[in-house]
Scaffold this motif. Sequence first.
Motif, mmCIF file in Angstrom:
data_model
loop_
_atom_site.group_PDB
_atom_site.id
_atom_site.type_symbol
_atom_site.label_atom_id
_atom_site.label_comp_id
_atom_site.label_asym_id
_atom_site.label_seq_id
_atom_site.Cartn_x
_atom_site.Cartn_y
_atom_site.Cartn_z
ATOM 1 N N ALA A 141 0.735 -1.060 -0.169
ATOM 2 C CA ALA A 141 0.125 0.009 -0.015
ATOM 3 C C ALA A 141 0.684 1.219 0.055
ATOM 4 N N GLY A 142 2.171 1.188 0.424
ATOM 5 C CA GLY A 142 2.904 2.363 0.518
ATOM 6 C C GLY A 142 4.291 1.894 1.253
ATOM 7 N N GLU A 143 4.930 2.977 1.295
ATOM 8 C CA GLU A 143 6.305 2.917 2.097
ATOM 9 C C GLU A 143 5.986 2.634 3.625
ATOM 10 N N HIS A 144 6.960 1.993 4.303
ATOM 11 C CA HIS A 144 6.881 1.637 5.948
ATOM 12 C C HIS A 144 6.913 2.992 6.490
ATOM 13 N N VAL A 145 6.120 3.098 7.485
ATOM 14 C CA VAL A 145 6.080 4.429 8.144
ATOM 15 C C VAL A 145 7.140 4.185 9.421
ATOM 16 N N VAL A 146 7.932 5.159 9.571
ATOM 17 C CA VAL A 146 8.940 5.105 10.548
ATOM 18 C C VAL A 146 8.011 4.809 11.908
ATOM 19 N N GLY A 147 8.678 3.568 12.585
ATOM 20 C CA GLY A 147 8.299 3.590 13.902
ATOM 21 C C GLY A 147 6.944 2.478 13.968
ATOM 22 N N ALA A 148 6.508 2.231 12.818
ATOM 23 C CA ALA A 148 5.416 1.223 12.494
ATOM 24 C C ALA A 148 5.929 -0.306 12.755
ATOM 25 N N HIS A 149 4.601 -1.196 12.838
ATOM 26 C CA HIS A 149 4.960 -2.472 13.210
ATOM 27 C C HIS A 149 5.992 -3.049 12.074
ATOM 28 N N GLU A 150 6.832 -3.951 12.584
ATOM 29 C CA GLU A 150 7.788 -4.294 11.540
ATOM 30 C C GLU A 150 8.226 -5.799 11.787
ATOM 31 N N THR A 151 7.590 -6.596 12.714
ATOM 32 C CA THR A 151 7.931 -7.793 13.306
ATOM 33 C C THR A 151 6.852 -8.824 12.450
ATOM 34 N N PHE A 152 7.407 -9.768 11.876
ATOM 35 C CA PHE A 152 6.469 -10.990 11.349
ATOM 36 C C PHE A 152 6.927 -12.041 11.506
ATOM 37 N N ILE A 153 6.135 -13.119 11.526
ATOM 38 C CA ILE A 153 6.505 -14.625 11.430
ATOM 39 C C ILE A 153 6.181 -15.185 10.120
ATOM 40 N N GLN A 154 7.181 -16.284 9.802
ATOM 41 C CA GLN A 154 6.898 -16.892 8.684
ATOM 42 C C GLN A 154 7.413 -18.346 8.946
ATOM 43 N N VAL A 155 6.199 -19.290 8.382
ATOM 44 C CA VAL A 155 6.666 -20.563 8.565
ATOM 45 C C VAL A 155 7.169 -20.932 6.992
ATOM 46 N N GLU A 156 8.509 -21.194 7.000
ATOM 47 C CA GLU A 156 9.373 -21.051 5.876
ATOM 48 C C GLU A 156 9.003 -21.938 4.556
ATOM 49 N N GLN A 157 8.654 -23.282 4.957
ATOM 50 C CA GLN A 157 8.383 -24.322 3.830
ATOM 51 C C GLN A 157 6.966 -24.625 3.639
ATOM 52 N N LEU A 158 6.019 -24.667 4.725
ATOM 53 C CA LEU A 158 4.633 -24.857 4.346
ATOM 54 C C LEU A 158 3.864 -23.876 3.723
ATOM 55 N N GLN A 159 4.420 -22.599 4.042
ATOM 56 C CA GLN A 159 3.909 -21.340 3.114
ATOM 57 C C GLN A 159 4.223 -21.312 1.736
ATOM 58 N N LYS A 160 4.974 -22.237 1.212
ATOM 59 C CA LYS A 160 5.439 -21.730 -0.224
ATOM 60 C C LYS A 160 4.537 -22.096 -1.161
ATOM 61 N N GLY A 161 4.046 -23.526 -1.263
ATOM 62 C CA GLY A 161 3.041 -23.988 -2.208
ATOM 63 C C GLY A 161 1.714 -23.303 -2.266
ATOM 64 N N LEU A 162 0.678 -24.067 -2.917
ATOM 65 C CA LEU A 162 -0.487 -23.825 -2.923
ATOM 66 C C LEU A 162 -0.790 -22.144 -2.954
ATOM 67 N N CYS A 163 -1.731 -21.839 -2.098
ATOM 68 C CA CYS A 163 -1.876 -20.303 -2.079
ATOM 69 C C CYS A 163 -0.856 -19.443 -1.854
ATOM 70 N N GLY A 164 0.377 -20.048 -1.320
ATOM 71 C CA GLY A 164 1.625 -19.107 -1.236
ATOM 72 C C GLY A 164 2.429 -18.538 -2.704
ATOM 73 N N VAL A 165 1.824 -19.357 -3.566
ATOM 74 C CA VAL A 165 2.539 -19.157 -4.972
ATOM 75 C C VAL A 165 2.173 -17.637 -5.419
ATOM 76 N N SER A 166 0.513 -17.585 -5.628
ATOM 77 C CA SER A 166 0.312 -16.514 -6.131
ATOM 78 C C SER A 166 -0.071 -15.163 -5.013
ATOM 79 N N ARG A 167 0.132 -15.620 -3.763
ATOM 80 C CA ARG A 167 0.005 -14.680 -2.744
ATOM 81 C C ARG A 167 1.064 -14.828 -1.601
ATOM 82 N N PRO A 168 2.146 -14.553 -2.127
ATOM 83 C CA PRO A 168 3.471 -14.845 -1.194
ATOM 84 C C PRO A 168 3.133 -13.987 0.141
ATOM 85 N N HIS A 169 2.702 -13.201 0.063
ATOM 86 C CA HIS A 169 2.641 -12.249 1.635
ATOM 87 C C HIS A 169 1.651 -12.941 2.491
#
Length: 331
Positions: A141-169
């Motif tokens: 939506a835009g550039e990161h706002v200074v001081g805004a939320h920046e911590t995320f969790i990723q499940v590295e392998q299970l997120q890759k296929g299926l919906c993760g291909v067209s929706r990597p976020h």
Amino acid sequence: LPWHTTGKLSTNRVTSSCSRRAMPELLQFKDASSMRKYSRLQRQAGKRIALVPTMGYLHAGHMSLVQAATDRADIVIASIYVNPTQFSRNEDFGVYPKAREEDHRKLLAAGCAAVFEPASLYHPGTVSSDGAGDNANVVGAGEHVVGAHETFIQVEQLQKGLCGVSRPHFFRGVATIVAKLFNIVEPDVAVFGKKDYQQWRVICRMVRDLDFDVEVVGVATGREEDGMAMSSRNALLTPDNRQRAVCISQALKWAEEQISHREATPSGIQHEVTDRISTGGGRVDYVSVTDAENLQELKHFVSGQEVLVAVAAFFGSVRLIDNVVSVKQAG
């Protein structure tokens, strides 16, 4: 409900009209602090707590999750929050359907004790984003706002296929918001629908890997009378596309029969399901035939193996997902 509102907690109440003698009430929490205080007080009273995370616009499938939660806990809390970090700017965050008052009535009738309905769960930062609110947290939506939320969790392998291909976020946003809800509500058990099968697997893996003390329960997909998977997004379909979209469940039923009782190959099932949905009027995002546990694509079947056939397809601008899990029988 063994709880009375005091000045220390910020709550609203929805009252059922079904009984004048015992007036059940749905407590409503808007901020993390008051939600956490309520949950901890219930735990101190010896209550077992279940969480049912949702994005609202609730249907019978959601109510089956609440029912599963009431079977496993003393206090059921539902969350309603359309999570911006699992949407990209070209998706339907801004038009996701809402029906707040009706949602509250349904939750109360189904046995929910409380609903957590925050305006936002992401820190906005120290620089104004022109009142964009959660829209500023939509991916791209835009550039990161200074001081805004920046911590995320990723499940590295299970997120890759299926919906993760067209929706990597997508699964980064899902894992992060579910972790935040677990930290706020502190449930003993959390209930998710298996229509979002990859999401359920991702959450199970996150809970295992990060040592959350939460039992994750998956509930079978709720279906309409014609077999179509229940989804809040069904409300966005035109009448014609609603009729066409039933071809997804019909194709999956065919695939389930093939895997269970007949000779078939993963590639053959993938191609046939794709053809059936395309012929039915859908634009296929993917059809995947995978191991039901690790979500790895299959090249051949093994007797006794649990097989997932998962689909995502567009009807008009509305993206729908569905799946079946079948056990390969001995040939």
